[in-house]
Design a protein around this motif. Structure first.
Motif, PDB file in Angstrom:
ATOM      1  N   ALA A 177       0.816  -1.222   0.000  1.00 37.67           N
ATOM      2  CA  ALA A 177       0.000   0.000   0.000  1.00 37.67           C
ATOM      3  C   ALA A 177       0.846   1.266   0.000  1.00 37.67           C
ATOM      4  O   ALA A 177       0.539   2.226  -0.702  1.00 37.67           O
ATOM      5  CB  ALA A 177      -0.927   0.009   1.212  1.00 37.67           C
ATOM      6  N   LEU A 178       1.928   1.263   0.783  1.00 41.51           N
ATOM      7  CA  LEU A 178       2.709   2.493   0.954  1.00 41.51           C
ATOM      8  C   LEU A 178       4.118   2.403   0.402  1.00 41.51           C
ATOM      9  O   LEU A 178       4.797   3.429   0.287  1.00 41.51           O
ATOM     10  CB  LEU A 178       2.784   2.852   2.457  1.00 41.51           C
ATOM     11  CG  LEU A 178       1.454   2.960   3.197  1.00 41.51           C
ATOM     12  CD1 LEU A 178       1.709   3.323   4.654  1.00 41.51           C
ATOM     13  CD2 LEU A 178       0.559   3.994   2.543  1.00 41.51           C
ATOM     14  N   GLY A 179       4.585   1.210   0.118  1.00 44.29           N
ATOM     15  CA  GLY A 179       5.951   1.069  -0.369  1.00 44.29           C
ATOM     16  C   GLY A 179       6.959   1.201   0.769  1.00 44.29           C
ATOM     17  O   GLY A 179       6.623   1.291   1.942  1.00 44.29           O
ATOM     18  N   GLU A 180       8.236   1.186   0.406  1.00 44.05           N
ATOM     19  CA  GLU A 180       9.318   1.339   1.379  1.00 44.05           C
ATOM     20  C   GLU A 180      10.245   2.467   0.925  1.00 44.05           C
ATOM     21  O   GLU A 180      11.351   2.223   0.450  1.00 44.05           O
ATOM     22  CB  GLU A 180      10.102   0.039   1.531  1.00 44.05           C
ATOM     23  CG  GLU A 180       9.277  -1.128   2.040  1.00 44.05           C
ATOM     24  CD  GLU A 180      10.123  -2.358   2.334  1.00 44.05           C
ATOM     25  OE1 GLU A 180      11.108  -2.217   3.081  1.00 44.05           O
ATOM     26  OE2 GLU A 180       9.808  -3.435   1.799  1.00 44.05           O
ATOM     27  N   PRO A 181       9.794   3.723   1.076  1.00 45.93           N
ATOM     28  CA  PRO A 181      10.619   4.857   0.619  1.00 45.93           C
ATOM     29  C   PRO A 181      11.940   4.925   1.376  1.00 45.93           C
ATOM     30  O   PRO A 181      11.979   4.824   2.605  1.00 45.93           O
ATOM     31  CB  PRO A 181       9.730   6.076   0.911  1.00 45.93           C
ATOM     32  CG  PRO A 181       8.790   5.622   1.976  1.00 45.93           C
ATOM     33  CD  PRO A 181       8.551   4.170   1.709  1.00 45.93           C
ATOM     34  N   SER A 182      13.020   5.108   0.645  1.00 43.80           N
ATOM     35  CA  SER A 182      14.351   5.167   1.269  1.00 43.80           C
ATOM     36  C   SER A 182      14.519   6.405   2.135  1.00 43.80           C
ATOM     37  O   SER A 182      15.366   6.439   3.026  1.00 43.80           O
ATOM     38  CB  SER A 182      15.432   5.149   0.179  1.00 43.80           C
ATOM     39  OG  SER A 182      15.249   6.247  -0.718  1.00 43.80           O
ATOM     40  N   ALA A 183      13.699   7.441   1.869  1.00 47.66           N
ATOM     41  CA  ALA A 183      13.834   8.693   2.631  1.00 47.66           C
ATOM     42  C   ALA A 183      13.166   8.604   3.999  1.00 47.66           C
ATOM     43  O   ALA A 183      13.279   9.532   4.795  1.00 47.66           O
ATOM     44  CB  ALA A 183      13.230   9.850   1.833  1.00 47.66           C
ATOM     45  N   CYS A 184      12.455   7.501   4.288  1.00 46.64           N
ATOM     46  CA  CYS A 184      11.743   7.379   5.566  1.00 46.64           C
ATOM     47  C   CYS A 184      12.324   6.243   6.406  1.00 46.64           C
ATOM     48  O   CYS A 184      12.834   5.244   5.875  1.00 46.64           O
ATOM     49  CB  CYS A 184      10.251   7.124   5.323  1.00 46.64           C
ATOM     50  SG  CYS A 184       9.405   8.503   4.511  1.00 46.64           S
ATOM     51  N   ASN A 185      12.223   6.399   7.711  1.00 50.70           N
ATOM     52  CA  ASN A 185      12.750   5.397   8.645  1.00 50.70           C
ATOM     53  C   ASN A 185      11.689   4.419   9.124  1.00 50.70           C
ATOM     54  O   ASN A 185      12.015   3.461   9.819  1.00 50.70           O
ATOM     55  CB  ASN A 185      13.362   6.088   9.872  1.00 50.70           C
ATOM     56  CG  ASN A 185      14.594   6.903   9.503  1.00 50.70           C
ATOM     57  OD1 ASN A 185      15.350   6.520   8.625  1.00 50.70           O
ATOM     58  ND2 ASN A 185      14.777   8.017  10.193  1.00 50.70           N
ATOM     59  N   TYR A 186      10.402   4.668   8.795  1.00 52.92           N
ATOM     60  CA  TYR A 186       9.371   3.846   9.406  1.00 52.92           C
ATOM     61  C   TYR A 186       9.485   2.364   9.041  1.00 52.92           C
ATOM     62  O   TYR A 186       9.155   1.502   9.877  1.00 52.92           O
ATOM     63  CB  TYR A 186       7.970   4.386   9.101  1.00 52.92           C
ATOM     64  CG  TYR A 186       7.456   4.176   7.694  1.00 52.92           C
ATOM     65  CD1 TYR A 186       6.875   2.970   7.320  1.00 52.92           C
ATOM     66  CD2 TYR A 186       7.513   5.202   6.746  1.00 52.92           C
ATOM     67  CE1 TYR A 186       6.386   2.777   6.036  1.00 52.92           C
ATOM     68  CE2 TYR A 186       7.029   5.017   5.468  1.00 52.92           C
ATOM     69  CZ  TYR A 186       6.463   3.804   5.107  1.00 52.92           C
ATOM     70  OH  TYR A 186       5.989   3.620   3.853  1.00 52.92           O
ATOM     71  N   PRO A 187       9.972   1.952   7.838  1.00 54.41           N
ATOM     72  CA  PRO A 187      10.108   0.506   7.593  1.00 54.41           C
ATOM     73  C   PRO A 187      11.038  -0.171   8.601  1.00 54.41           C
ATOM     74  O   PRO A 187      10.710  -1.229   9.156  1.00 54.41           O
ATOM     75  CB  PRO A 187      10.673   0.452   6.167  1.00 54.41           C
ATOM     76  CG  PRO A 187      10.204   1.722   5.524  1.00 54.41           C
ATOM     77  CD  PRO A 187      10.291   2.731   6.613  1.00 54.41           C
ATOM     78  N   GLN A 188      12.212   0.443   8.881  1.00 49.55           N
ATOM     79  CA  GLN A 188      13.148  -0.133   9.840  1.00 49.55           C
ATOM     80  C   GLN A 188      12.556  -0.160  11.241  1.00 49.55           C
ATOM     81  O   GLN A 188      12.714  -1.136  11.985  1.00 49.55           O
ATOM     82  CB  GLN A 188      14.455   0.670   9.858  1.00 49.55           C
ATOM     83  CG  GLN A 188      15.179   0.732   8.522  1.00 49.55           C
ATOM     84  CD  GLN A 188      14.806   1.951   7.712  1.00 49.55           C
ATOM     85  OE1 GLN A 188      13.654   2.126   7.358  1.00 49.55           O
ATOM     86  NE2 GLN A 188      15.791   2.787   7.417  1.00 49.55           N
ATOM     87  N   GLU A 189      11.866   0.930  11.632  1.00 48.99           N
ATOM     88  CA  GLU A 189      11.310   1.009  12.976  1.00 48.99           C
ATOM     89  C   GLU A 189      10.183  -0.012  13.168  1.00 48.99           C
ATOM     90  O   GLU A 189      10.081  -0.642  14.226  1.00 48.99           O
ATOM     91  CB  GLU A 189      10.782   2.423  13.244  1.00 48.99           C
ATOM     92  CG  GLU A 189      11.833   3.518  13.205  1.00 48.99           C
ATOM     93  CD  GLU A 189      12.828   3.405  14.334  1.00 48.99           C
ATOM     94  OE1 GLU A 189      12.540   2.688  15.319  1.00 48.99           O
ATOM     95  OE2 GLU A 189      13.913   4.017  14.240  1.00 48.99           O
ATOM     96  N   LEU A 190       9.326  -0.200  12.161  1.00 47.13           N
ATOM     97  CA  LEU A 190       8.250  -1.182  12.264  1.00 47.13           C
ATOM     98  C   LEU A 190       8.813  -2.599  12.364  1.00 47.13           C
ATOM     99  O   LEU A 190       8.334  -3.424  13.162  1.00 47.13           O
ATOM    100  CB  LEU A 190       7.312  -1.072  11.065  1.00 47.13           C
ATOM    101  CG  LEU A 190       6.475   0.209  10.947  1.00 47.13           C
ATOM    102  CD1 LEU A 190       5.602   0.160   9.703  1.00 47.13           C
ATOM    103  CD2 LEU A 190       5.617   0.426  12.172  1.00 47.13           C
ATOM    104  N   ARG A 191       9.851  -2.876  11.582  1.00 55.80           N
ATOM    105  CA  ARG A 191      10.460  -4.221  11.640  1.00 55.80           C
ATOM    106  C   ARG A 191      11.122  -4.462  12.987  1.00 55.80           C
ATOM    107  O   ARG A 191      11.073  -5.572  13.527  1.00 55.80           O
ATOM    108  CB  ARG A 191      11.474  -4.371  10.507  1.00 55.80           C
ATOM    109  CG  ARG A 191      10.815  -4.527   9.131  1.00 55.80           C
ATOM    110  CD  ARG A 191      11.819  -4.937   8.073  1.00 55.80           C
ATOM    111  NE  ARG A 191      11.150  -5.272   6.826  1.00 55.80           N
ATOM    112  CZ  ARG A 191      10.960  -4.439   5.819  1.00 55.80           C
ATOM    113  NH1 ARG A 191      11.400  -3.182   5.927  1.00 55.80           N
ATOM    114  NH2 ARG A 191      10.334  -4.817   4.727  1.00 55.80           N
ATOM    115  N   LYS A 192      11.732  -3.417  13.541  1.00 56.76           N
ATOM    116  CA  LYS A 192      12.353  -3.560  14.863  1.00 56.76           C
ATOM    117  C   LYS A 192      11.301  -3.911  15.907  1.00 56.76           C
ATOM    118  O   LYS A 192      11.501  -4.798  16.752  1.00 56.76           O
ATOM    119  CB  LYS A 192      13.058  -2.261  15.244  1.00 56.76           C
ATOM    120  CG  LYS A 192      13.678  -2.284  16.622  1.00 56.76           C
ATOM    121  CD  LYS A 192      14.340  -0.951  16.946  1.00 56.76           C
ATOM    122  CE  LYS A 192      14.903  -0.959  18.363  1.00 56.76           C
ATOM    123  NZ  LYS A 192      15.528   0.340  18.711  1.00 56.76           N
ATOM    124  N   ALA A 193      10.155  -3.213  15.892  1.00 56.22           N
ATOM    125  CA  ALA A 193       9.088  -3.487  16.853  1.00 56.22           C
ATOM    126  C   ALA A 193       8.541  -4.897  16.679  1.00 56.22           C
ATOM    127  O   ALA A 193       8.284  -5.610  17.664  1.00 56.22           O
ATOM    128  CB  ALA A 193       7.971  -2.458  16.701  1.00 56.22           C
TER     129      ALA A 193
END
Length: 684
Positions: A177-193
């Motif tokens: 739905a949203l992709g994994e934009p390289s300019a944002c940190n939320y993919p890494q933070e969500l995976r960490k959680a």
């Protein structure tokens, strides 16, 4: 024909209904449970013990058994309760009951009470609806992901930020739905959680939304619960403040003059680069912030420093030239105001004038800095020479030099100056005169002093007295306004002489405190102060007498009227001098209502902070637990009874916790309302 185990069971209802729809057998559990309906069910129609709305359901299930004699059918039906309009929920297995020959002779039904679990399920559904409503109404964006990263819940705020409808998001992975934009940190933070099972809070800029988002992620066995909100304004405001502070520091550090900001208790709040260098140059030690400026003040200069700084804290601007260890400095003091217009500190500026003081250039600068205009004029009124700043001249020097006064000045000024010059030369005396000139559209006043200089010349020294004239007019106007102000002050006012006795009170004082002027003249103010506050009053009075500076009491102070009823006031004290005698102006402002309102606001703010904390922190935990348990209940029928019981216990526990928090919030809101009602009763 009925097995002993079914006849003797303590857990299940066992009944046999004959082909006419009447009870042929009921076990003891059924009889005991429903004895309030009938003590003997044999021969009675089974429909008498079934909720009317469930009779058709029973008939349909019996028909299925007859159509499929080798199968068992499950049905939930309601049984009457001892209380009218109430019922029990029961679950039954219907199957064909056969005789020894295998011929169907009735329907065997085995059932048990599920009222408690049905009630819990209903409460869970209601609670889930409440949770859904709360999630939809909160201002934060919210969504839930399962362990496969698929959206399972999304509120309307999240739809707005994502630019996608709930229909387009549910069941789709967040990465699709949203992709994994390289300019944002939320993919890494969500995976960490998700991977570490830890809560995560982070703030980042989303270039697609052009917004700063603050995100909080809560992990659970079901996946992730995510809240986020727009903090762009807060972030921008913080950055503007940081940029402003950096710019201000850069400007201050780029100046040659030392600048220090010092609090009222003489703590160094800030110092620019030049100030630090000056201190190290003169005293040989580094200037540190958050320490007392008195640690950097020489003993022989402390008294003068304290005098000047106190005047600055009282609102005056002070400047003087001082010599410190062989170095000359111009030190200036300026009051510093907060956003409410109150003085909370003073600025101390140090300008190095050592070279100017010690050189010929400095002496020339002194002459150039003299504010008076000097002219050499002959007996014919011709300008021969001058000393003045170009900006102070009526016309440029090249225009008036070697020209006569009558050719340059307005006729009325020229006639006056010519007369004074002739008188000064003829009588060899000094003459004085005043005149006005319009310069750059501004009417200015001058005072001229003309003295003989040689046989047929004079020196005319002209001084700009415009400000002096304005001050004289302002003083006269100020005296009138002061008198009118005193008359118009809406608060009780007292004037106390140097011997601390009352010399004047206004009408407002007589009205509020019920004393006449004659009753208080010549008395000290002690009679107004309640006994329990006299120590504080004397302390304030002694402090004021010591400093003799304008002052407010700071805290609320209670005073008594003639009937000894207490009035809450703020006391303002100001000193003024008339013909060498010091007087104190005392204004008592009635702030009883203000203090009551202030106390109420303080308590309300405390309650609101508690509510905000509960809503933003405590409320989310049980909500997340309930939503996770609600998802488990979707598979409720497939779970073991032990797991079903655990899920219900967990759900009830979280529901009670959420209910407790909601009750706390309601009670706190009621407390605010109660404060409003109490205040409305107290205040007129």
């Amino acid at each position: 024909m009925i097995p002993d185990v079914l006849q003797q069971t303590k857990l299940f209802y066992v009944v046999v209904i004959d082909m006419d729809g009447k009870y042929a057998f009921v076990n003891n559990v059924f009889t005991d449970r429903f004895s309030f309906l009938n003590r003997n069910f044999i021969g009675q129609a089974y429909t008498d013990t079934v909720h009317p709305d469930d009779v058709d359901k029973c008939i349909q299930t019996v028909n299925k058994c007859l159509a499929h004699p080798d199968q068992t059918f499950t049905i939930r039906i309601r049984k009457p309760d001892t209380k009218q309009d109430n019922f029990y929920w029961t679950e039954w297995e219907f199957s064909i009951f056969k005789n020894h020959n295998g011929t169907p002779i009735g329907i065997m039904s085995i059932g048990y009470d599920i009222s408690e679990s049905e009630l819990a399920s209903r409460q869970a559904r209601l609670m889930a609806q409440k949770v859904e409503s709360i999630i939809e109404d909160i201002p934060d964006a919210f969504y839930q992901l399962d362990r496969n990263w698929r959206f399972i819940k999304v509120n309307k705020v999240a739809e707005y930020y994502f630019g996608k409808s709930r229909k387009d998001l549910l069941g789709v992975t967040i990465w699709e739905a949203l992709g994994e934009p390289s300019a944002c940190n939320y993919p890494q933070e969500l995976r960490k959680a998700m991977q570490d099972g830890v809560s995560v809070t982070f703030e980042e800029y989303n270039p697609e939304l052009d917004k700063w988002l603050n995100t909080v992620v809560y992990p659970s066995t079901e996946g992730l619960t995510v809240f986020f909100k727009d903090v762009t304004k807060e972030k921008t405001d913080r950055q503007k403040l940081i940029d402003s502070e950096r710019k201000l520091k850069a400007i201050l550090d780029s100046t040659q003059d030392g600048n220090l900001l010092i609090s009222a208790d003489y703590t160094v709040l800030s110092a620019n680069k030049a100030a630090k260098n000056n201190v190290e140059r003169v005293l040989g030690k580094k200037l540190e912030e958050r320490v007392s400026i008195l640690d950097y003040t020489l003993p022989e200069t402390v008294e003068q420093f304290l005098e000047d700084s106190q005047k600055a804290l009282a609102g005056q601007i002070m400047a003087r030239e001082v010599e410190i260890k062989g170095f000359w400095w111009e030190i200036s003091y300026y009051p510093v105001y907060d956003v409410d217009g109150n003085i909370f500190a003073f600025s101390m500026n140090n300008k190095d004038i050592d070279q100017r003081k010690k050189s010929d250039l400095y002496r020339k600068a002194v002459l150039s800095s003299v504010p008076d205009l000097l002219f050499v004029i002959d007996a014919e009124g011709t300008y021969l020479d001058y000393h003045a700043e170009k900006s102070d001249l009526y016309v440029p020097a090249e225009v008036f030099l070697q020209k006569r006064i009558v050719d340059i000045m307005p006729s009325n000024v020229a006639d006056l100056l010519t007369h004074c010059i002739q008188k000064s030369i003829s009588q060899q005396t000094t003459t004085n005169a005043e005149y006005t000139l319009e310069m750059d559209g501004v009417l200015k006043s001058y005072q001229v002093r003309i003295s003989p200089f040689g046989d047929n010349k004079v020196v005319a020294i002209s001084r700009d007295i415009t400000l002096i004239k304005q001050k004289e007019l302002e003083i006269a106007d100020s005296e009138q306004r002061l008198q009118k102000t005193i008359e118009a002050i809406p608060h009780p006012l007292i004037i106390v002489s140097e011997d601390r006795t009352i010399q004047f009170v206004n009408e407002e004082f007589e009205k509020i405190f019920k004393y006449t002027e004659n009753e208080v003249l010549g008395e000290t103010m002690d009679f107004l102060v309640p006994e329990e506050y006299k120590l504080k009053h004397h302390s304030l009075k002694e402090e004021y007498i010591k400093n003799l500076e304008g002052k407010k009491s700071g805290d609320y102070m209670f005073v008594c009227d003639k009937d000894r009823e207490e009035v809450c006031t703020n006391i303002s004290l100001n000193t003024f001098t008339v013909k060498g005698e010091k007087w104190v102006l005392v204004i008592l402002q009635d702030v009883t209502e203000l203090k009551q309102n202030q106390d109420k606001v303080i308590r309300q703010n405390e309650i609101l902070r508690q509510i905000a904390w509960q809503q933003s922190h405590e409320l989310r935990r049980p909500i997340a637990n309930i939503m996770g348990l609600c998802d488990l209940l979707k598979q409720y029928e497939l779970e073991s009874k032990e797991n079903q019981k655990k899920y219900l216990e967990y759900l009830m526990q979280s529901s009670k916790e959420l209910d407790h928090i909601i009750h706390q919030i309601v009670n706190q809101a009621n407390e605010i309302e109660l404060l409003d009602k109490k205040t409305s009763k107290i205040l007129p």
